[in-house]
Design a protein around this motif. Sequence first.
Motif, short mmCIF file in Angstrom:
data_model
loop_
_atom_site.label_atom_id
_atom_site.label_comp_id
_atom_site.label_asym_id
_atom_site.label_seq_id
_atom_site.Cartn_x
_atom_site.Cartn_y
_atom_site.Cartn_z
N LEU A 16 -24.23 -4.26 20.85
CA LEU A 16 -25.70 -4.07 20.24
C LEU A 16 -26.35 -5.54 20.09
N GLY A 17 -25.61 -6.58 20.52
CA GLY A 17 -26.38 -7.78 20.41
C GLY A 17 -26.75 -8.38 18.89
N ILE A 18 -25.91 -7.77 17.79
CA ILE A 18 -26.19 -8.22 16.38
C ILE A 18 -25.08 -8.71 16.21
N SER A 19 -25.02 -9.37 14.72
CA SER A 19 -23.83 -10.11 14.21
C SER A 19 -22.92 -8.98 13.75
N GLU A 20 -21.79 -9.41 13.32
CA GLU A 20 -20.71 -8.34 12.63
C GLU A 20 -21.09 -8.21 11.41
N ILE A 21 -21.74 -9.07 10.62
CA ILE A 21 -22.14 -8.75 9.58
C ILE A 21 -23.04 -7.69 9.11
N THR A 22 -23.95 -7.65 10.22
CA THR A 22 -25.05 -6.66 10.28
C THR A 22 -24.47 -5.29 10.81
N VAL A 23 -23.47 -5.32 11.47
CA VAL A 23 -22.66 -4.20 12.12
C VAL A 23 -21.97 -3.65 10.63
N LYS A 24 -21.44 -4.38 9.80
CA LYS A 24 -20.84 -3.96 8.56
C LYS A 24 -21.85 -3.41 7.69
N LEU A 25 -23.09 -3.84 7.61
CA LEU A 25 -23.90 -3.25 6.73
C LEU A 25 -24.59 -1.85 7.29
N HIS A 26 -24.79 -1.97 8.62
CA HIS A 26 -25.28 -0.42 9.10
C HIS A 26 -24.05 0.46 9.00
N ARG A 27 -22.97 -0.19 9.18
CA ARG A 27 -21.75 0.93 9.30
C ARG A 27 -21.58 1.46 7.77
N SER A 28 -21.70 0.59 6.69
CA SER A 28 -21.60 1.00 5.31
C SER A 28 -22.68 2.07 5.13
N ASN A 29 -23.95 1.90 5.51
CA ASN A 29 -24.97 2.70 5.15
C ASN A 29 -24.74 3.95 5.98
N MET A 30 -24.41 3.91 7.19
CA MET A 30 -24.10 5.11 8.02
C MET A 30 -22.79 5.97 7.24
N MET A 31 -21.87 5.53 6.81
CA MET A 31 -20.64 6.20 6.23
C MET A 31 -21.17 6.73 4.91
N LYS A 32 -22.03 6.13 4.31
CA LYS A 32 -22.53 6.57 2.98
C LYS A 32 -23.52 8.04 3.22
N LYS A 33 -24.38 7.76 4.24
CA LYS A 33 -25.35 8.99 4.41
C LYS A 33 -24.65 9.93 5.05
N MET A 34 -23.55 9.79 5.59
CA MET A 34 -22.58 10.84 6.39
C MET A 34 -21.83 11.52 5.23
N ASN A 35 -21.72 10.93 4.26
CA ASN A 35 -20.70 11.38 3.23
C ASN A 35 -19.23 11.20 3.58
N ALA A 36 -19.20 10.30 4.72
CA ALA A 36 -17.78 10.05 5.22
C ALA A 36 -16.92 9.60 4.43
N ARG A 37 -15.59 10.02 3.97
CA ARG A 37 -14.64 9.24 3.18
C ARG A 37 -13.61 8.57 4.06
N SER A 38 -13.57 8.73 5.39
CA SER A 38 -12.78 7.77 6.17
C SER A 38 -13.50 7.89 7.53
N ILE A 39 -12.61 7.21 8.46
CA ILE A 39 -12.79 7.21 9.88
C ILE A 39 -12.42 8.47 10.23
N SER A 40 -11.35 9.25 10.01
CA SER A 40 -10.95 10.26 10.49
C SER A 40 -11.80 11.50 10.19
N HIS A 41 -12.42 11.69 8.76
CA HIS A 41 -13.45 12.39 8.38
C HIS A 41 -14.90 12.31 9.10
N LEU A 42 -15.16 11.05 9.49
CA LEU A 42 -16.34 10.86 10.14
C LEU A 42 -16.27 11.35 11.61
N PHE A 43 -15.03 11.42 12.09
CA PHE A 43 -14.97 11.95 13.45
C PHE A 43 -14.96 13.49 13.54
N ASN A 44 -14.55 13.74 12.62
CA ASN A 44 -14.42 15.35 12.30
C ASN A 44 -15.98 15.88 12.15
N VAL A 45 -16.71 14.89 11.29
CA VAL A 45 -18.09 15.37 11.05
C VAL A 45 -19.00 15.21 12.45
#
Length: 212
Positions: A174-203
């Motif tokens: 994506l051409g962004i920093s890892e810190i920015t990725v972590k921020l987007h990833r954290s926000n995404m997991m919260k919005k999707m109510n995902a408890r884990s990566i396996s849960h996110l995959f099921n969603v």
Amino acid sequence: MGVATSGIADGPITILVDDDATVRDALEELLNSVGIDTMSFSSGQELLDAKLPDRPGCLVLDVRMPGLSGLDLQHVLATKGILTPIVFLTGHGDIAMGVQAMKAGAVDFLTKPVRDQTFLDAVSTAIANDVARRAASTVSRKNVALYETLTPREREVLRLVVSGATNKQIASDLGISEITVKLHRSNMMKKMNARSISHLFNVWQSLPVDSR
């Protein structure tokens, strides 16, 4: 049309379509005796013209009827997006008809006269399938609503996360920093109510392909 109820307004219902009134009456009595509501129609067209209840259940279709056959009706219902599971009953069935019906998604293909327990088992399986289908559909709609709260960048991160990419790989793609990725990833997991990566995959798997 005949309607019989067990008093459970949102319980399972079996919809019978058979041009033989004697068969319809006997099946209604059997189903009502075990607490399953019924509606009955003498033809496929009568069914198509009716307003059907939005309840878990199944369709029991006679194969050979005047006008639309049971197989024809199965096809018409599919084109209309009506996914209620179907059990076929026939007095003149053959292997080819049974194969055609099952390939098109029928739960069972039974030959008259059918044992009461065999019939009830087939109906129970069909109703259970419909309950599961409806539950999965409800979950899917809920997850689509959550997915629609994501920003375009969060959706990109989600797609890469479920593909197995690491934060470093996502940052590079994506051409962004890892810190920015972590921020987007954290926000995404919260919005999707995902408890884990396996849960996110099921969603993710529950989302319709055209909504991803």
